[in-house]
Design a protein around this motif. Structure first.
Motif: not given
Length: 121
Positions: A75-93, A42-51
């Motif tokens: 505590a960060p500010l909530e960003p603008v929600q991006p467009l919902k992405p297409l489901k990516p291919l499952q990577p190799l394990r 649902d492209v809900a914001w979960l929080g920031p990322v640093d590396h």
């Protein structure tokens, strides 16, 4: 792909070079866009990322990657929600990751949320 670990150093997810985050079963669960993490379905914001440190909405770390010390921030500010992405291919394990050394407790401590709670927040 980079293995992500919880505060107890157990593997919880994988961060793909594309910015997509997969759980231990390689199910697409979240994405990184513009320095922030968003839930996949649902492209809900979960929080920031640093590396490789995924943080909750208060800026406290939930995960870290091997070779990267977990970080926290104000505590960060909530960003603008991006467009919902297409489901990516499952990577190799990937091969099982080596267990990292227990990191120092980040400034402000760890998030009260584990990775699964983080995804539901």
């Amino acid at each position: 792909m980079i293995a992500l670990f919880g505060r107890d150093c157990s593997p919880v997810a994988w961060l793909h070079d594309s910015g997509n985050i997969f759980d231990q079963d390689l199910k697409f669960v979240a994405l990184v866009r513009g320095g922030n993490v968003f839930r996949a379905f649902d492209v809900a914001w979960l929080g920031p990322v640093d590396h490789t440190t995924l943080m909750d909405r208060t800026g406290l770390p939930v995960t870290f990657g091997n070779g990267y010390a977990p970080k926290s921030r104000l505590a960060p500010l909530e960003p603008v929600q991006p467009l919902k992405p297409l489901k990516p291919l499952q990577p190799l394990r990937p091969l099982p990751p080596p267990t990292p050394l227990v990191p120092l407790v980040p400034l402000g401590g760890w998030s009260a949320l584990d990775f699964d709670e983080y995804l539901r927040s």
